[in-house]
Write a protein that holds these residues in place. Sequence first.
Motif, PDB file in Angstrom:
ATOM      1  N   THR A 219      41.134  33.384  53.424  1.00 46.31           N
ATOM      2  CA  THR A 219      41.597  33.052  52.087  1.00 46.31           C
ATOM      3  C   THR A 219      40.697  33.732  51.057  1.00 46.31           C
ATOM      4  OG1 THR A 219      42.221  31.215  50.621  1.00 46.31           O
ATOM      5  CG2 THR A 219      40.197  30.949  51.897  1.00 46.31           C
ATOM      6  N   GLU A 220      41.116  33.739  49.810  1.00 43.24           N
ATOM      7  CA  GLU A 220      40.362  34.340  48.702  1.00 43.24           C
ATOM      8  C   GLU A 220      40.007  35.800  48.990  1.00 43.24           C
ATOM      9  OE1 GLU A 220      37.171  31.896  47.129  1.00 43.24           O
ATOM     10  OE2 GLU A 220      38.067  30.113  48.059  1.00 43.24           O
ATOM     11  N   SER A 221      40.938  36.509  49.629  1.00 38.90           N
ATOM     12  CA  SER A 221      40.709  37.924  49.967  1.00 38.90           C
ATOM     13  C   SER A 221      40.926  38.799  48.740  1.00 38.90           C
ATOM     14  CB  SER A 221      41.665  38.337  51.090  1.00 38.90           C
ATOM     15  OG  SER A 221      41.517  39.705  51.383  1.00 38.90           O
ATOM     16  N   ARG A 222      39.935  39.662  48.439  1.00 39.19           N
ATOM     17  CA  ARG A 222      40.034  40.510  47.261  1.00 39.19           C
ATOM     18  C   ARG A 222      39.009  41.635  47.322  1.00 39.19           C
ATOM     19  NH1 ARG A 222      37.387  36.383  42.738  1.00 39.19           N
ATOM     20  NH2 ARG A 222      35.346  36.183  43.741  1.00 39.19           N
ATOM     21  N   PHE A 223      39.246  42.646  46.517  1.00 33.54           N
ATOM     22  CA  PHE A 223      38.291  43.725  46.304  1.00 33.54           C
ATOM     23  C   PHE A 223      37.800  43.618  44.864  1.00 33.54           C
ATOM     24  CE2 PHE A 223      40.709  45.195  49.908  1.00 33.54           C
ATOM     25  CZ  PHE A 223      39.777  45.852  50.691  1.00 33.54           C
ATOM     26  N   VAL A 224      36.477  43.666  44.702  1.00 38.03           N
ATOM     27  CA  VAL A 224      35.870  43.457  43.388  1.00 38.03           C
ATOM     28  C   VAL A 224      34.958  44.631  43.061  1.00 38.03           C
ATOM     29  CG1 VAL A 224      34.427  41.942  41.983  1.00 38.03           C
ATOM     30  CG2 VAL A 224      35.934  40.960  43.722  1.00 38.03           C
ATOM     31  N   ARG A 225      35.129  45.200  41.874  1.00 32.84           N
ATOM     32  CA  ARG A 225      34.245  46.274  41.437  1.00 32.84           C
ATOM     33  C   ARG A 225      33.061  45.681  40.681  1.00 32.84           C
ATOM     34  NH1 ARG A 225      35.851  51.203  41.361  1.00 32.84           N
ATOM     35  NH2 ARG A 225      38.029  50.675  40.943  1.00 32.84           N
ATOM     36  N   GLN A 226      31.874  46.087  41.094  1.00 28.44           N
ATOM     37  CA  GLN A 226      30.649  45.658  40.423  1.00 28.44           C
ATOM     38  C   GLN A 226      29.851  46.902  40.078  1.00 28.44           C
ATOM     39  OE1 GLN A 226      28.693  42.800  42.964  1.00 28.44           O
ATOM     40  NE2 GLN A 226      30.254  41.241  42.648  1.00 28.44           N
ATOM     41  N   GLY A 227      29.872  47.272  38.806  1.00 25.31           N
ATOM     42  CA  GLY A 227      29.250  48.531  38.396  1.00 25.31           C
ATOM     43  C   GLY A 227      29.985  49.694  39.022  1.00 25.31           C
ATOM     44  N   GLU A 228      29.265  50.548  39.716  1.00 24.29           N
ATOM     45  CA  GLU A 228      29.876  51.704  40.358  1.00 24.29           C
ATOM     46  C   GLU A 228      30.309  51.412  41.798  1.00 24.29           C
ATOM     47  OE1 GLU A 228      27.163  54.935  40.126  1.00 24.29           O
ATOM     48  OE2 GLU A 228      27.304  55.126  37.942  1.00 24.29           O
ATOM     49  N   ARG A 255      32.687  31.365  57.150  1.00 28.63           N
ATOM     50  CA  ARG A 255      31.995  32.562  56.662  1.00 28.63           C
ATOM     51  C   ARG A 255      32.515  32.950  55.288  1.00 28.63           C
ATOM     52  NH1 ARG A 255      27.242  35.179  57.056  1.00 28.63           N
ATOM     53  NH2 ARG A 255      27.436  37.409  56.683  1.00 28.63           N
ATOM     54  N   ARG A 256      31.597  33.363  54.406  1.00 25.87           N
ATOM     55  CA  ARG A 256      31.951  33.978  53.125  1.00 25.87           C
ATOM     56  C   ARG A 256      31.438  35.419  53.158  1.00 25.87           C
ATOM     57  NH1 ARG A 256      33.453  30.227  49.205  1.00 25.87           N
ATOM     58  NH2 ARG A 256      33.009  28.050  49.764  1.00 25.87           N
ATOM     59  N   SER A 257      32.317  36.372  52.950  1.00 23.64           N
ATOM     60  CA  SER A 257      31.944  37.782  53.040  1.00 23.64           C
ATOM     61  C   SER A 257      31.818  38.405  51.654  1.00 23.64           C
ATOM     62  CB  SER A 257      32.995  38.564  53.849  1.00 23.64           C
ATOM     63  OG  SER A 257      33.080  38.088  55.158  1.00 23.64           O
ATOM     64  N   HIS A 258      30.847  39.278  51.543  1.00 22.08           N
ATOM     65  CA  HIS A 258      30.651  40.093  50.330  1.00 22.08           C
ATOM     66  C   HIS A 258      30.133  41.438  50.828  1.00 22.08           C
ATOM     67  CE1 HIS A 258      29.891  40.999  46.110  1.00 22.08           C
ATOM     68  NE2 HIS A 258      28.671  41.405  46.441  1.00 22.08           N
ATOM     69  N   ALA A 259      31.056  42.340  51.134  1.00 21.73           N
ATOM     70  CA  ALA A 259      30.723  43.572  51.848  1.00 21.73           C
ATOM     71  C   ALA A 259      30.965  44.795  50.971  1.00 21.73           C
ATOM     72  CB  ALA A 259      31.565  43.682  53.113  1.00 21.73           C
ATOM     73  N   THR A 269      45.406  49.065  49.140  1.00 24.11           N
ATOM     74  CA  THR A 269      46.762  48.922  48.587  1.00 24.11           C
ATOM     75  C   THR A 269      46.893  47.774  47.590  1.00 24.11           C
ATOM     76  OG1 THR A 269      47.388  47.576  50.493  1.00 24.11           O
ATOM     77  CG2 THR A 269      47.812  49.939  50.644  1.00 24.11           C
ATOM     78  N   CYS A 270      45.941  46.833  47.586  1.00 26.10           N
ATOM     79  CA  CYS A 270      46.033  45.701  46.667  1.00 26.10           C
ATOM     80  C   CYS A 270      45.283  45.993  45.368  1.00 26.10           C
ATOM     81  CB  CYS A 270      45.472  44.444  47.310  1.00 26.10           C
ATOM     82  SG  CYS A 270      43.721  44.551  47.726  1.00 26.10           S
ATOM     83  N   GLN A 271      45.437  45.140  44.396  1.00 28.03           N
ATOM     84  CA  GLN A 271      44.781  45.321  43.093  1.00 28.03           C
ATOM     85  C   GLN A 271      43.276  45.095  43.214  1.00 28.03           C
ATOM     86  OE1 GLN A 271      46.257  42.750  40.023  1.00 28.03           O
ATOM     87  NE2 GLN A 271      45.006  43.665  38.415  1.00 28.03           N
ATOM     88  N   ILE A 272      42.507  45.944  42.539  1.00 23.55           N
ATOM     89  CA  ILE A 272      41.054  45.818  42.516  1.00 23.55           C
ATOM     90  C   ILE A 272      40.642  45.067  41.260  1.00 23.55           C
ATOM     91  CG2 ILE A 272      38.885  47.067  42.420  1.00 23.55           C
ATOM     92  CD1 ILE A 272      40.235  49.349  43.941  1.00 23.55           C
ATOM     93  N   MET A 273      39.850  44.011  41.447  1.00 22.11           N
ATOM     94  CA  MET A 273      39.424  43.177  40.327  1.00 22.11           C
ATOM     95  C   MET A 273      38.083  43.707  39.792  1.00 22.11           C
ATOM     96  SD  MET A 273      40.230  39.423  41.933  1.00 22.11           S
ATOM     97  CE  MET A 273      39.780  38.603  40.399  1.00 22.11           C
TER      98      MET A 273
END
Length: 275
Positions: A219-228, A255-259, A269-273
């Motif tokens: 759950t809570e699957s997403r791609f997040v941009r942090q700086g570059e 598990r909580r992932s931050h990779a 293919t999904c939206q990048i936050m």
Amino acid sequence: MPRKLFCELGPRAYQVSLWKVCALRHLRNLRCHGIIAREHSEAALPCLVYAHKSLIRRRLGDVDMALQENKAVNLGLAAPKLDGILIRPGETFSFWALVGNTTARKGYLDGLTLSKGRAFPGVGGGLCQLSNLLHWMALHSPLEIAEHHHHDAYDLFPDFGRQVPFGCGTSIQYNNLDYRLTNNTEYVFQLRVWTDETHLCGELRADKPMPFRWHVKETESRFVRQGEDLYRENVILRRTIDPVTGNTCANEVMRRSHAKVLYDEKYITCQIMEG
């Protein structure tokens, strides 16, 4: 500037440190004689707890497919070492205690090895697919995960035919990073693992039916941009279910992932936050 560890002083220092760690692990295993599960049974235990299979040859970015072919050989050598192993009450399953050192002399080939965000060939590489399979099955059981080194500091390859959620992988290295399961229940468990032409297959079996069943999801699957940089995030949840009523008895965050993503974002293919 922080002082460097001895293992960081160069390749030779790293090998000395690794040898020391492996030797200490071997001594600890000797002291645990009778606790480490080692008994195999050709007869399958009667109750299926969970089954899973994964494709052996997968396209991973621009990785040479020859390494995938070699991985098939490596899995074919290692799987019989684990097939039929019984984990009795009070015993601990150890991946490396059963598989042993994966050397070229034993027939192991160069497969894909991952370390600190890099992918490179290494003898016996690709066996993390086997430990990944074991871990996914163990998550659907009451076995205690006694040692597990996560494989999710980096997201190295775009998804291709993914069946298991990101963040459920394991990192293993002979007699240094092990994968271990402890049986603190009254049940006897058995691992069945084998390869066919296309898949690595596994079953977790028991001597008696389980009082619960388990469902694992992302759950809570997403791609997040942090700086570059770009990061992949998700949460792995496990639900314990009463098989008679269908009611949920427990919910756990496994598990909580931050990779950090290390491949071209054009494959996403999904939206990048924005972080």
